[in-house]
Design an enzyme around this catalytic site. Sequence first.
Site, PDB file in Angstrom:
ATOM      1  N   GLY A  45      65.832  57.882  45.353  1.00  0.00           N
ATOM      2  CA  GLY A  45      66.924  57.045  45.819  1.00  0.00           C
ATOM      3  C   GLY A  45      67.064  55.769  45.016  1.00  0.00           C
ATOM      4  N   ASP A  46      66.239  55.614  43.981  1.00  0.00           N
ATOM      5  CA  ASP A  46      66.323  54.451  43.105  1.00  0.00           C
ATOM      6  C   ASP A  46      65.885  54.901  41.716  1.00  0.00           C
ATOM      7  OD1 ASP A  46      66.298  51.703  42.120  1.00  0.00           O
ATOM      8  OD2 ASP A  46      66.125  51.078  44.205  1.00  0.00           O
TER       9      ASP A  46
END
Length: 479
Positions: free
Chosen positions: A263-264
Amino acid sequence: MAPVKIPNYLLLSLCLISLLCFLPTGECKYSQMLHRRGGPQLSAAGVAPPCRAHTVNLKDFGAVGDGKTSNTDAFKKAVAELAKFEKQGGGMLVVPPGKWLTAPFNLTSHFTLFLEQGAVILASTNISDYPPIAPLKSYGRGRDLPGPRHSNFISGSNLTDVVITGNNGTIDGQGQIWWDKYHANELNYTRGYLLEIMYSENILVSNVTFVNSSSWNLHPVYCKNVIFSGVTVLAPTNSPNTDGIDPDSCSEVRIEDCYIVSGDDCIAIKSGWDQYGIAVGMPSENISIRRLTCISPTSAVIALGSEMSGGIRNVRAEDITAINSESGVRIKSGVGRGGYVKDIFLKGMNLYTIKWVFWMTSNYGQHPDDKFDPKALPNVTGINYSNVYAENATMVAKLEGLPDDHFKGICMSNVTAQVIESKLIQWNCTNVEGVASGVTPAPCALIHNQGPGKPCAFPKEPLAIDKVIINQCPFKGCY
């Protein structure tokens, strides 16, 4: 979102990787770092550390692998028992198949944590099991919130010769409760990380899967001689700040054959935040990244920063593949950061569905407090990109230096980007200086086109950490 088209060669590669991970073996093995002549010293005597002399099973300490019973005491007792053998050949803790729930625990030196196939270490979802601890000196506060931070799930400090490996067992952070509370602003402290090792050397993490971290997954900080090999990191692509691997103020780091869905940023190289990172002054340097596969729709495949105030230098990346990611390489910095990002070399990157192939940002306005120095500007120079292919790209590059602090020494060679036809702007360049050779579409005016045949630099001499070999240590009596 339209389905991502994955090239046939990549599908075949992923299938082969999966097959190799789950082939039955007649003999258990675990990975161990060995010293190659000319490489970094892996022990005080400069000789290869032996395979572990003492092995225990988690069940020997009363552990129950039903996914419900707390095994906190079993993990702590097992590590404490093996710590007795640090000077007697070291110890290995075998985690057998099952789901082993536990609160956070610490590692010890000359120690191997081995997860058998089917073994899952489950992180407790009781937030009271994660008491506040001091923030990192190079950050001055927690990354999410001012003040302390919650303890990490697996930790170690001032250690030497630590191995986390196995037959592709899993460490599960069970992060959903943390993500929900983060989004609802219900946390009092910064989230901890799935694995954080501090002030340590000779660390190897291999053949293990990490999933659902509360925040960053793998965070070596103030460390030397660190290898991540054959590691899988998985998190929902909408989970907040679930970076894959974040070397932070570390030297001699090797990341190879890893698969990350995040997610990053898949890889984020850091070295401290504003005045705190400047004061500690511990750079991340001599870092090798190779054969990385990344999926990260909202972030970078490889990021440098944004916390880079201690400096980042001599980073080499090659044979990188990304599917449905925001940017291939992103340099993140801003006013107040200080420090430097220099001598960055990338060779061989294939990107499938990408927003920006190259992205350099100078407007990162996040600060630990209001005590940062507005005159502390980053020095970004010596950035080399070669042999890059991208298809279904929104833009080739977004390069933004500072008016009084241009990003210099940028070199791009043999770059081909297939930009979405409807996009009229293919380059956006301000306050940067560089050259290009064999780049399509043609670069912006600030990146001067030299014509074909002038490749960007990539060092021929390997880093010391690249000379370290990983030995497979056999052991009998698999559980």
